[in-house]
Every structure is written in C-alpha cells, then in structure tokens.
Design a protein around this motif. Sequence first.
Motif, short mmCIF file in Angstrom:
data_model
loop_
_atom_site.label_atom_id
_atom_site.label_comp_id
_atom_site.label_asym_id
_atom_site.label_seq_id
_atom_site.Cartn_x
_atom_site.Cartn_y
_atom_site.Cartn_z
N UNK A 134 -4.20 -8.84 4.89
CA UNK A 134 -3.83 -10.24 4.66
C UNK A 134 -3.75 -10.53 3.16
N UNK A 135 -4.68 -9.98 2.38
CA UNK A 135 -4.66 -10.22 0.93
C UNK A 135 -3.42 -9.58 0.30
N UNK A 136 -3.04 -8.41 0.83
CA UNK A 136 -1.92 -7.67 0.23
C UNK A 136 -0.58 -8.37 0.47
N UNK A 160 -3.70 6.26 4.29
CA UNK A 160 -4.72 6.19 3.25
C UNK A 160 -4.27 5.31 2.09
N UNK A 161 -5.20 4.56 1.57
CA UNK A 161 -4.93 3.70 0.42
C UNK A 161 -6.01 3.99 -0.61
N UNK A 162 -5.58 4.37 -1.80
CA UNK A 162 -6.56 4.73 -2.84
C UNK A 162 -7.03 3.48 -3.55
N UNK A 163 -8.34 3.33 -3.66
CA UNK A 163 -8.91 2.18 -4.36
C UNK A 163 -8.97 2.43 -5.85
N UNK A 164 -9.32 1.38 -6.61
CA UNK A 164 -9.30 1.49 -8.07
C UNK A 164 -10.54 2.17 -8.62
N UNK A 165 -11.60 2.33 -7.80
CA UNK A 165 -12.78 3.07 -8.24
C UNK A 165 -12.84 4.37 -7.44
N UNK A 198 -0.53 -2.19 3.24
CA UNK A 198 0.08 -1.99 1.92
C UNK A 198 -0.04 -0.53 1.49
N UNK A 199 0.69 -0.17 0.43
CA UNK A 199 0.57 1.18 -0.13
C UNK A 199 -0.62 1.24 -1.08
#
Length: 331
Positions: A112-114, A146-151, A168-169
């Motif tokens: 929803x945020x994306x 899979x979605x890579x996070x920023x950390x 989302x990607x």
Amino acid sequence: MAWRGRDQAAGIAEVYRTFARHEARGRSPAYQALAEAVAGDAAVLRFLGTLPPEKRQPNLLFAAARYLLGAPADITRLRDLARRNAAGLSGLMLARRTQTNEPARCATLLPALAQLTPPLALIEVGASAGLTLLVDRYSYDYAGHRIAGRDPRAPTLRCALRGPVPLPAQPPVIAWRAGLDLSPLDVCRDDDVRWLSCLVWPGEGDREQRLAAAIATARRDPPAVHRGDLLTDLPAVAARAPAGATLVVYHSAVLAYVAPGLRQRFADTVRGVADVWLSNEGPGVVPGLPPVPGPAGPDEGDPFVLARDGRTPLALADGHGTWLRWLPGQA
Ligand SMILES: C[S@@+](CC[C@H](N)C(=O)[O-])C[C@H]1O[C@@H](n2cnc3c(N)ncnc32)[C@H](O)[C@@H]1O
C-alpha cells in the motif's frame, strides 16, 4: 460480597477461556494450556480480581510472569508467583502495557505504501518501539518475490500471498518518519527490549529471532517515537513533517485499545492532517469502514483489514503479517 467475587472470577475466567480458544489456539499451545488453566484456578483469578479491569488481560499477565520468572510460566509457577510475589507481579502489570511490536506487519503495509507518490513522510500512531516504522530498511520475500531493503543487515520478512498482490520492485523512498505512542519503548534501553521480548508468545516459530534482528536494525539508527495520545497529539507531530512529501499516517493493532466511542474523533483528526491514512486493524475497529468479505477458510482466523482513508478496504492480512490477500479491484 462473596457472590460479587464469584461473578467477577467467572467473568475473568471467561476472558481467559476466550483467549485460549480464539487467540492462542493454533499459535501457542503453551499459552492456550496456560490460559485454560488460569480459567480454572481460583487463586490466580483472585489475584487478577485485585487489578483494574483493563490490566487483567492474558497477554499482560503472561508477559509479566515471563519477565519475572525469566521463562514462560506454567500454571504451577504462575500460581506460586501470584502468591509469593503478588506486589511485584501487580506492580509490573500496572506499570507496563501490551505493546507487542511485530516488524512482520511491514509486509502487509509495504504494497500500500509503495503505491503512493514518493517521497513519503510517515507517522505511525501506536508505534510502540518504532519497529513498524522501518518499512524501507527490511528486506522482503513474498513467496519468492524478493525486495531488497535499504539496510543489508536487517531481517528478511517472509509473507505468503493468497492471490495476486501489487508488489513493488523496491521499497518506497521515505524522507522522514516519526512515531507517537502513549508509552514509547526505547530500543536502546535493555529493560524495554526485555519487555518487548517477553510479549512474544512461546511456540510462535521465528518471531523471537525476527524481533531481535529488527531491534538490532532499529538500534543502528533509532526512529523517533514521541510520547503522546493519538487522540490529541497527532497534529503536533504532523506539524514537524517536511513539506513536499506525501504525509502518511498509519497504525496497526492499535485502535482496539481506543474506546469505541472515541475512534471517530481519531478518524476526524487523521483526515484533517494526513494526505493518506492507512489502517491495519481487526474487523469492525475502524469507524465507518465498509464490511469486507470474511476469511477464505478457518486457517485465516479473524484477519486484519488493511484499508485506505477509513473508506476503502485494500486487503485482508494475518494479524502478524505472515500472509496477505489483496481484495479484488484494489490492485
Ligand atoms: C499492540 S501495540 C502495536 C504496535 C505496532 N503498531 C505494531 O503493529 O507492531 C499497540 C500500541 O498502541 C499504543 N497505544 C494504545 N493506545 C494509544 C493511544 N491512545 N495513543 C497512542 N498510542 C496508543 C500502545 O502503547 C502500544 O504501544
């Protein structure tokens, strides 16, 4: 007077039986058995009767017992604790709240945020320790997507998909974030971290490891969680948000703690400050939200409803973020 005590004990026993059948069953056999045992234990029921009604909840009792005993209680140890250290147990239950912070709920919120226009400014009301404010730092695995996070050191949150979900990607760009809570927990304070871990139920798979990894993530760059009431203090927090970002106010597993008669006041306040309002709550908790189709099967229990602006249900989700079912027409 004696009949009044008996009535009170019967009422508390019913709360524990309901908890055993509807909340612990299928999630925590140990707490299901413990809640059933409490329902039949006159001494523990008497102890609970000395507390204000809102402090008699199974979650609070079991977490406080775990905190004092250093391990989840069984009925023998719980009865013993309530007899020998009633003051310590009630003191802890009066001082603390049920503030379970489940990072996996970010897997429900992310799609929803994306969909919103970045950058985002996030305000989470009822943020507890702020672990559900770190949506962009975690990685995700939605049944192989899979979605890579920023950390890169943050945990990967796994979420099963029940039908198509608009994924989302990558996580959305978050320009600013803040939490608001009646009683913020501080991820840098060992005692608060211990309380958070005592709120996890025994037998719930990888929740404890996920919580520890999320706390480590938060400690690297702690989110601000301000002390205040969502009914009165939201505008002041919103006033700190930067201009030029989409201001999203959201909450999960919070409005059930707000008296039903006050929830509309909160809805009016959010609509006055936010560009977008996302709620992730049990059914019937968000005032005015249209009803949604029920769970697809018995394994879906009483799912949470993810909704936008208090008007549009988007998805049904496990209350702890383990699965997600997008509603038709909302992708
Ligand atoms: C069950 S926790 C949920 C935490 C987090 N949202 C999550 O999903 O993991 C509920 C939180 O709401 C907070 N809360 C309850 N009533 C509140 C109110 N009126 N104003 C602000 N926070 C509140 C509690 O202190 C608690 O930390």
